[in-house]
Design an enzyme around this catalytic site. Structure first.
Site, PDB file in Angstrom:
ATOM      1  N   ASP A  70      47.424  37.471  25.058  1.00 30.77           N
ATOM      2  CA  ASP A  70      46.036  37.016  24.986  1.00 30.77           C
ATOM      3  C   ASP A  70      45.316  37.556  23.756  1.00 30.77           C
ATOM      4  O   ASP A  70      45.825  38.415  23.032  1.00 30.77           O
ATOM      5  CB  ASP A  70      45.279  37.409  26.269  1.00 30.77           C
ATOM      6  CG  ASP A  70      45.511  38.874  26.672  1.00 30.77           C
ATOM      7  OD1 ASP A  70      46.065  39.647  25.864  1.00 30.77           O
ATOM      8  OD2 ASP A  70      45.144  39.240  27.799  1.00 30.77           O
ATOM      9  N   ASP A 139      40.897  43.688  38.675  1.00 28.84           N
ATOM     10  CA  ASP A 139      40.642  42.509  39.507  1.00 28.84           C
ATOM     11  C   ASP A 139      41.920  41.688  39.715  1.00 28.84           C
ATOM     12  O   ASP A 139      41.872  40.583  40.234  1.00 28.84           O
ATOM     13  CB  ASP A 139      39.540  41.631  38.884  1.00 28.84           C
ATOM     14  CG  ASP A 139      39.876  41.168  37.471  1.00 28.84           C
ATOM     15  OD1 ASP A 139      40.992  41.465  36.973  1.00 28.84           O
ATOM     16  OD2 ASP A 139      39.020  40.506  36.853  1.00 28.84           O
ATOM     17  N   HIS A 141      43.966  40.643  37.280  1.00 33.68           N
ATOM     18  CA  HIS A 141      44.323  39.715  36.197  1.00 33.68           C
ATOM     19  C   HIS A 141      45.632  40.132  35.515  1.00 33.68           C
ATOM     20  O   HIS A 141      45.970  41.311  35.444  1.00 33.68           O
ATOM     21  CB  HIS A 141      43.180  39.527  35.187  1.00 33.68           C
ATOM     22  CG  HIS A 141      42.852  40.687  34.322  1.00 33.68           C
ATOM     23  ND1 HIS A 141      41.565  41.043  34.009  1.00 33.68           N
ATOM     24  CD2 HIS A 141      43.641  41.575  33.665  1.00 33.68           C
ATOM     25  CE1 HIS A 141      41.582  42.092  33.209  1.00 33.68           C
ATOM     26  NE2 HIS A 141      42.830  42.439  32.987  1.00 33.68           N
ATOM     27  N   GLU A 146      41.904  35.465  35.120  1.00 35.29           N
ATOM     28  CA  GLU A 146      41.002  36.118  36.062  1.00 35.29           C
ATOM     29  C   GLU A 146      41.089  35.453  37.439  1.00 35.29           C
ATOM     30  O   GLU A 146      41.611  34.344  37.560  1.00 35.29           O
ATOM     31  CB  GLU A 146      39.565  36.007  35.521  1.00 35.29           C
ATOM     32  CG  GLU A 146      39.355  36.668  34.157  1.00 35.29           C
ATOM     33  CD  GLU A 146      39.205  38.191  34.231  1.00 35.29           C
ATOM     34  OE1 GLU A 146      39.797  38.821  35.132  1.00 35.29           O
ATOM     35  OE2 GLU A 146      38.493  38.746  33.374  1.00 35.29           O
TER      36      GLU A 146
HETATM   37  P1  PGA Z   1      44.736  48.763  30.856  1.00 38.07           P
HETATM   38  O1  PGA Z   1      44.499  47.178  30.913  1.00 38.07           O
HETATM   39  O2  PGA Z   1      46.203  48.956  30.633  1.00 38.07           O
HETATM   40  O3  PGA Z   1      43.905  49.226  29.679  1.00 38.07           O
HETATM   41  O4  PGA Z   1      44.280  49.305  32.170  1.00 38.07           O
HETATM   42  C1  PGA Z   1      45.295  46.424  31.756  1.00 38.07           C
HETATM   43  C2  PGA Z   1      44.809  44.989  31.786  1.00 38.07           C
HETATM   44  O5  PGA Z   1      43.583  44.754  31.765  1.00 38.07           O
HETATM   45  O6  PGA Z   1      45.648  44.078  31.873  1.00 38.07           O
END
Ligand code: PGA
Length: 243
Positions: A70, A139, A141, A146
């Protein structure tokens, strides 16, 4: 009922070592493999370990191709907080992967549909993703898919949730600077990968990890679809493991 292989490790450093074993095995057996890459804090120990292993002569990235999950909408590749810049700083600039063999969605795309279609087409032209790395958001994702009422199939534009914007504000001067939209591989793009390694560390991920793999499959928890993927390895540390 979980079909996923679960490896519980002591801490993020050990996660990096175990996850790197999976990448090393893939790259040694398929030197021109296609790897799917992720940003965020969680993969950092893995990226350090991969760079170290290439310096030690254990892995050779010179024929590897990579596709990132992404990118923020509106950020140029050289923007401090763009995911392209993150990948350069944390991995690509430390390994022998060829720049033309790395793709990240174009945050500045004006014809969004054409960019998304071209992204899918490039992955397909490479023969698909052999090994996809995933983190998980609070959440649920994966990429920037999302919670939703369906599982999106292809690379597309998404509006980020308040929870994601809040989680990511730590990287920006203020919450108002966090982009509100992003481009992400779809759930279908992710599920098409031949093998998936998900890395999860920290007690703050315990609750969502339980919902993802030990709860119902539900697009409100996008990562829960991984229960239906035949080849997922979940590497989590003791702090994140829900049991
Ligand atoms: P993080 O992000 O490794 O910084 O917790 C994970 C994500 O949002 O996919």
């Amino acid at each position: 009922m979980i079909h996923t292989r679960v490896i519980v490790v002591k801490n993020p450093e050990e996660m990096g070592v175990i996850a790197a074993d999976h990448f090393e095995a893939m790259i040694q057996t398929k030197p021109a493999c296609v790897i799917g890459l992720a940003t965020g804090s969680t993969p950092l120990p893995l990226y350090r370990e991969l760079a170290k292993r290439e310096k030690e002569g254990k892995i050779d990235f010179s024929r590897v191709r990579s596709a990132n999950l992404d990118e923020y909408k509106g950020l140029a590749p050289d923007h401090e907080q763009s995911y392209r810049k993150f990948m350069q700083d944390n991995l690509f600039d430390h390994i022998s992967i060829k720049p033309e063999n790395t793709i990240v969605p174009d945050g500045l795309a004006t014809d969004v549909q054409a960019m998304c279609e071209a992204y899918e087409a490039q992955i397909e032209a490479w023969g698909g993703v052999d090994l996809q790395l995933l983190g998980i958001g609070h959440d649920g994702h994966i990429g920037f898919n999302e919670p939703d009422d369906h599982f999106p199939a292809m690379t597309h534009e998404v509006k980020l949730t308040e929870m994601t914007i809040d989680a990511n504000k730590r990287f920006f001067d203020s919450i108002d600077d966090v982009p509100k939209s992003a481009f992400t591989m779809g759930i279908g793009t992710i599920m098409a990968a031949k093998k998936i390694v998900m890395v999860v560390t920290g007690a703050d991920k315990k609750e969502i990890l339980k919902k993802t793999f030990w709860g119902p499959v539900d697009p409100q928890v996008p990562a829960s679809i991984l229960q239906f993927h035949p080849n997922v390895v979940l590497i989590c540390d003791e702090a994140a493991y829900p049991f």
